[in-house]
Design an enzyme around this catalytic site. Structure first.
Site, PDB file in Angstrom:
ATOM      1  N   ALA A  96     -58.865  20.543  13.745  1.00 29.96           N
ATOM      2  CA  ALA A  96     -58.053  20.013  14.574  1.00 29.96           C
ATOM      3  C   ALA A  96     -56.991  20.594  15.221  1.00 29.96           C
ATOM      4  O   ALA A  96     -56.375  20.007  16.166  1.00 29.96           O
ATOM      5  CB  ALA A  96     -57.778  18.919  13.432  1.00 29.96           C
ATOM      6  N   LYS A  97     -56.532  21.710  14.547  1.00 22.35           N
ATOM      7  CA  LYS A  97     -55.534  22.653  15.046  1.00 22.35           C
ATOM      8  C   LYS A  97     -53.998  21.910  15.470  1.00 22.35           C
ATOM      9  O   LYS A  97     -53.488  21.827  16.584  1.00 22.35           O
ATOM     10  CB  LYS A  97     -55.782  23.249  16.243  1.00 22.35           C
ATOM     11  CG  LYS A  97     -56.926  24.446  16.053  1.00 22.35           C
ATOM     12  CD  LYS A  97     -57.290  25.137  17.423  1.00 22.35           C
ATOM     13  CE  LYS A  97     -58.379  26.097  17.073  1.00 22.35           C
ATOM     14  NZ  LYS A  97     -59.716  25.489  16.824  1.00 22.35           N
ATOM     15  N   ARG A  98     -53.711  20.791  14.652  1.00 19.22           N
ATOM     16  CA  ARG A  98     -52.484  20.154  14.631  1.00 19.22           C
ATOM     17  C   ARG A  98     -51.300  20.939  14.546  1.00 19.22           C
ATOM     18  O   ARG A  98     -51.351  21.876  13.521  1.00 19.22           O
ATOM     19  CB  ARG A  98     -52.603  18.873  13.732  1.00 19.22           C
ATOM     20  CG  ARG A  98     -53.709  17.851  13.887  1.00 19.22           C
ATOM     21  CD  ARG A  98     -53.719  17.440  15.285  1.00 19.22           C
ATOM     22  NE  ARG A  98     -54.824  16.257  15.355  1.00 19.22           N
ATOM     23  CZ  ARG A  98     -55.850  16.208  16.318  1.00 19.22           C
ATOM     24  NH1 ARG A  98     -55.664  17.092  17.224  1.00 19.22           N
ATOM     25  NH2 ARG A  98     -56.518  15.176  16.210  1.00 19.22           N
TER      26      ARG A  98
END
Length: 277
Positions: A96-98
């Site tokens: 998700a690369k949050r």
């Protein structure tokens, strides 16, 4: 006592190998698989990948964006796919690369790392570029639940090189991220830390200003397969850290289609086992 994520990854690599199968249902692949470009299509795609992965490897990595583009129905499909994978005993990394600050980042962590949540994963990828300290709430939540976080450190895309290799206070950005994450792992005293790092398989460590680190922690390594790295590169690219690597492949496997996917996973998993000898 909850088993740590780092320990789970270590056991999985030892028992089922290091191949991480990406679940990337982009429009072109859906068409090649004879599926609609819809929430139902990505759901079916994801469940087929999970079915093919079970018994052949131990880790899958759904790329959240390809589900999210179908709105709430796509995210519901993602939840079903991740639940099926976890029920089958696979480690699920939500790609998700949050990355944010304060309560906003805490809310992302709640969505992905809370046991019983609709989008529960075993680990999530996160960006440190608002400061590694901005992820401390996420780290705390992960540890409490036996979950993991993979922090972007040295990625394989060429656009990142100038930023990640830039130097401040005598170290590159990548090296500083690795040092800060390693310090947090060291504070918990486990043999393998639960806060992993994303280091691309095509990254030149010397050019990126990075070196082997301690304590050991999982390394999620995109760049194998279509991006050019092969299993035989594992030792040369990662050196002393090679035992920590989860080798991520997506398109190179998924392009085999639904009928050829299981054989493609078998072949790749075998190649990584051979390279590790």
């Amino acid at each position: 006592m909850v088993q740590s994520f780092g320990a789970r990854v270590r056991e999985t690599i030892a028992s089922r190998g290091r191949l991480c199968v990406g679940i990337d249902p982009h429009a072109g692949l859906l068409g090649e698989w004879g599926l609609d470009d819809s929430a139902e299509g990505v759901r079916e795609f994801g469940l087929r990948v999970v079915e093919a992965a079970v018994g052949r490897t131990g880790v899958v990595k759904p790329q959240v964006s390809f589900f999210e583009r179908h709105g709430w129905r796509g995210l519901a499909a993602l939840g079903e796919v991740m639940a099926a994978a976890r029920a089958a005993g696979l480690i699920v990394i939500a790609d998700a690369k949050r990355g944010d600050i304060g309560s906003t980042m805490d809310a992302y962590a709640e969505a992905w790392l809370t046991p019983g949540a609709e989008l529960e994963a075993d680990a999530v990828t996160a960006s440190p570029y608002l400061g590694v300290g901005a992820l401390d709430g996420t780290f705390d939540r992960a540890l409490a639940a036996g979950k993991g976080v993979f922090i972007l450190a040295a990625t394989s895309n060429p656009e990142a090189r100038a930023l990640q290799a830039s130097v401040a206070d005598g170290a590159t950005v990548s090296a500083q991220v690795i040092a800060e994450v390693s310090a947090r792992n060291a504070a918990h005293g486990d043999d393998w830390g639960s806060f992993g790092l994303v280091i691309g398989a095509t990254v030149d460590w010397a050019r990126a200003g990075i070196a082997p680190f301690a304590p050991a922690a999982p390394i999620l390594a995109p760049g194998f397969g279509r991006q050019g790295a092969v299993p035989a590169d594992l030792a040369e690219r990662f050196g002393a850290m090679a035992p920590c690597v989860l080798a991520s492949e997506s398109r190179s496997l998924l392009s085999a289609g639904p009928d050829g996917l299981a054989d493609a996973i078998d072949a790749a998993a075998s190649a990584y086992r051979e390279a590790a000898r």
